[in-house]
Scaffold this motif. Structure first.
Motif, PDB file in Angstrom:
ATOM      1  N   GLU A   1       0.826  -1.202   0.000  1.00  0.00           N
ATOM      2  CA  GLU A   1       0.000   0.000   0.000  1.00  0.00           C
ATOM      3  C   GLU A   1       0.863   1.256   0.000  1.00  0.00           C
ATOM      4  OE1 GLU A   1      -2.092  -3.455   1.129  1.00  0.00           O
ATOM      5  OE2 GLU A   1      -0.415  -2.525   2.201  1.00  0.00           O
TER       6      GLU A   1
ATOM      7  N   GLY B   1      -4.826   2.651  -2.420  1.00  0.00           N
ATOM      8  CA  GLY B   1      -4.267   1.463  -1.777  1.00  0.00           C
ATOM      9  C   GLY B   1      -4.714   1.327  -0.330  1.00  0.00           C
ATOM     10  N   ARG B   2      -5.078   2.466   0.296  1.00  0.00           N
ATOM     11  CA  ARG B   2      -5.552   2.437   1.679  1.00  0.00           C
ATOM     12  C   ARG B   2      -6.840   1.621   1.808  1.00  0.00           C
ATOM     13  NH1 ARG B   2      -3.341   6.824   4.804  1.00  0.00           N
ATOM     14  NH2 ARG B   2      -1.896   8.082   3.552  1.00  0.00           N
TER      15      ARG B   2
ATOM     16  N   SER C   1      -7.343  -1.176   0.733  1.00  0.00           N
ATOM     17  CA  SER C   1      -7.004  -2.588   0.915  1.00  0.00           C
ATOM     18  C   SER C   1      -7.074  -3.006   2.382  1.00  0.00           C
ATOM     19  CB  SER C   1      -5.612  -2.874   0.361  1.00  0.00           C
ATOM     20  OG  SER C   1      -5.559  -2.601  -1.026  1.00  0.00           O
TER      21      SER C   1
END
Length: 496
Positions: free
Chosen positions: A54, A446-447, A449
């Motif tokens: 991430e 990506g956060r 995820s």
């Protein structure tokens, strides 16, 4: 164009010089991009930086975003201080130093961050100005030849983008990351040698700035640049002293700054008078919606060197036609498809003319990039039971290229058409800020995820893009009225 002398496929020989320079510069850029995220996420035992995926995604996103953002000051420096020709040379030289810095095989990350900073700075000088020089090879009345010349130039970009992941990925295999970075440095060095050697063919193009700064203006610029650098350094120093400065937080802060730039710029255009006519204001309001749509597109499309690269490395069987490949090789799919389909889409837009509007083309692009992530969601679901075929990624990139060729070249065209007269020279820079916004925000996704499974992550982004695309279709008539769209969009390929 002069009648005698050598030509490059019927074009001024100077195009060969710029073609080769840009091909090698793009080789270095796409070569680094093909391994950067996996290098950052690799553990120290595998000679990487040990970041989470991430965090690596956020860094790669901000890195790509800054590359496009610095094109604005890079163009200004060429216009007012260095001239395009020297800007391209010094930009390439600084890029080469950046890749050399990253190629130093030490355990500290200092040379990596220094290298990325140098590459960002150098690309800001080279990227916008080499395109300007291509345009200046032709007389003002040679529009058709100029478009054809840019098409050849664009071929050079994609040749570099295609071969770079193959070469750099192969060299970097087995944790030989710095050897891969060295190949990128060699590529930029070859581009510089070609540029200097072929300089005589440029016929003095770009040797002087358009409107050189006066001595007082130069001193004022020096003071402001120095003050800006000092304030930024001091702010980072204070932040570091508090013990709260992390890579993730810095990436988020840069993303917020990038988001503020277009908001402030559009507010400046629309709130101030600037002698804008009512029609120009209407066109700018329509353009803002297209800008947002483009940002959503790039947010997903430019996850290729991070999220999709990690999927290739972790969840696919890396084999094509029975031959083993590297994860980085998957980054060559996109430029290969672009080279195949650019002529098809260029002919299609000419044939369709105004029957298909710009909002409809943007809407189609968003639906395509959304559908590509529906495919990714299916692939990610299957990957929970083991590795899947790399052909899933081939299909994803094929669908995405259909979207890019419907948005990127059309976006360049519509930007020049909708720009108010007072801002004609600046608006192409604003178009590239859409890429910057998309890259930065994409890095931050990506956060998600932490809260979503991979299939859900891809599906959420897919729904966002498809809904945005359908909204453009729904409001096409209103946007066309605001845009006063009654022209043929240019069929030139996108330049990235």
């Amino acid at each position: 164009m002069s009648k005698g002398g050598r030509t490059f496929f019927g074009h001024p020989w100077g195009l060969a010089t710029l073609f080769s320079t840009e091909m090698w510069e793009r080789f270095s850029w796409y070569g680094l991009r093909a391994i950067l995220a996996t290098f950052m996420a690799a553990s120290p035992a595998h000679k990487g930086l040990g970041m989470s995926q991430e965090t690596a995604q956020a860094v790669v996103g901000v890195y790509g975003a800054l590359i496009y953002l610095v094109a604005l000051p890079g163009g200004w420096i060429a216009d007012r201080i260095l001239g395009a020709r020297r800007s391209v040379f010094w930009g390439g030289f600084v890029i080469m130093l950046g890749h050399i810095s990253m190629a130093i095989p030490v355990t500290t990350s200092f040379f990596v961050w220094l290298g990325l900073l140098l590459i960002i700075s150098g690309t800001g000088l080279l990227k916008p100005n080499i395109s300007v020089m291509v345009g200046r090879l032709y007389n003002e009345d040679e529009d058709g030849r100029r478009d054809a010349g840019f098409s050849l130039f664009y071929l050079g970009i994609n040749l570099g983008a295609f071969f770079a992941p193959l070469v750099v990925g192969w060299l970097a295999a087995g944790d030989r990351w710095h050897l891969g970075f060295s190949a990128a440095a060699v590529g930029m060095a070859l581009g510089l040698l070609q540029y200097v050697w072929g300089g005589r063919n440029l016929r003095g193009i770009g040797e002087r700035p358009g409107i050189r700064l006066t001595p007082p203006e130069r001193r004022r610029f020096g003071r402001l640049a120095g003050l800006g650098a000092a304030v930024t350094a001091a702010a980072l120093g204070v932040w570091a002293a508090t013990g709260t400065l992390t890579i993730d937080r810095l990436a988020l802060a840069i993303t917020i700054v990038i988001l503020i730039v277009p908001v402030a710029y559009f507010a400046y255009i629309l709130v101030g008078s600037h002698s804008l006519t009512g029609e120009e204001r209407g066109r700018m309001k329509a353009y803002i919606w297209l800008f947002v749509a483009a940002s959503i597109f790039w947010m997903i499309y430019d996850l290729a060197p991070s999220k999709l690269l990690f999927f290739a490395a972790d969840h696919t069987r890396l084999s094509l036609f029975g031959l083993p490949i590297q994860a980085a090789t998957t980054q060559s799919f996109n430029p290969l498809f672009i080279m195949i389909f650019v002529p098809v889409f260029a002919a299609l837009w000419v044939k369709l003319g105004v029957r298909v509007s710009t909002p409809q083309k943007f809407g189609f692009a968003l639906v395509m990039v959304g559908l590509s992530f529906v495919v990714m969601a299916l692939a990610a679901s299957l990957a929970t039971g083991g590795r899947v075929s790399v052909w899933w990624l081939v299909l994803v990139y094929l669908i995405q290229v259909f979207g890019e060729l419907s948005l990127s070249p059309v976006g360049l065209s519509v930007t020049t058409k909708l720009a108010p007269e007072a801002f004609k020279g600046q608006m192409l820079g604003i178009w590239f800020i859409a890429v910057s916004v998309g890259d930065a925000v994409g890095g931050q996704t990506g956060r998600l995820s932490h809260y979503l499974s991979d299939p859900a992550y891809y599906l959420v982004l897919a729904i966002m893009a498809i809904v945005a695309g359908l909204a453009l279709f729904l409001f096409t008539r209103k946007l066309r009225v605001l845009m006063a769209e009654h022209y043929h969009a240019a069929a030139m390929p996108p330049i990235r």
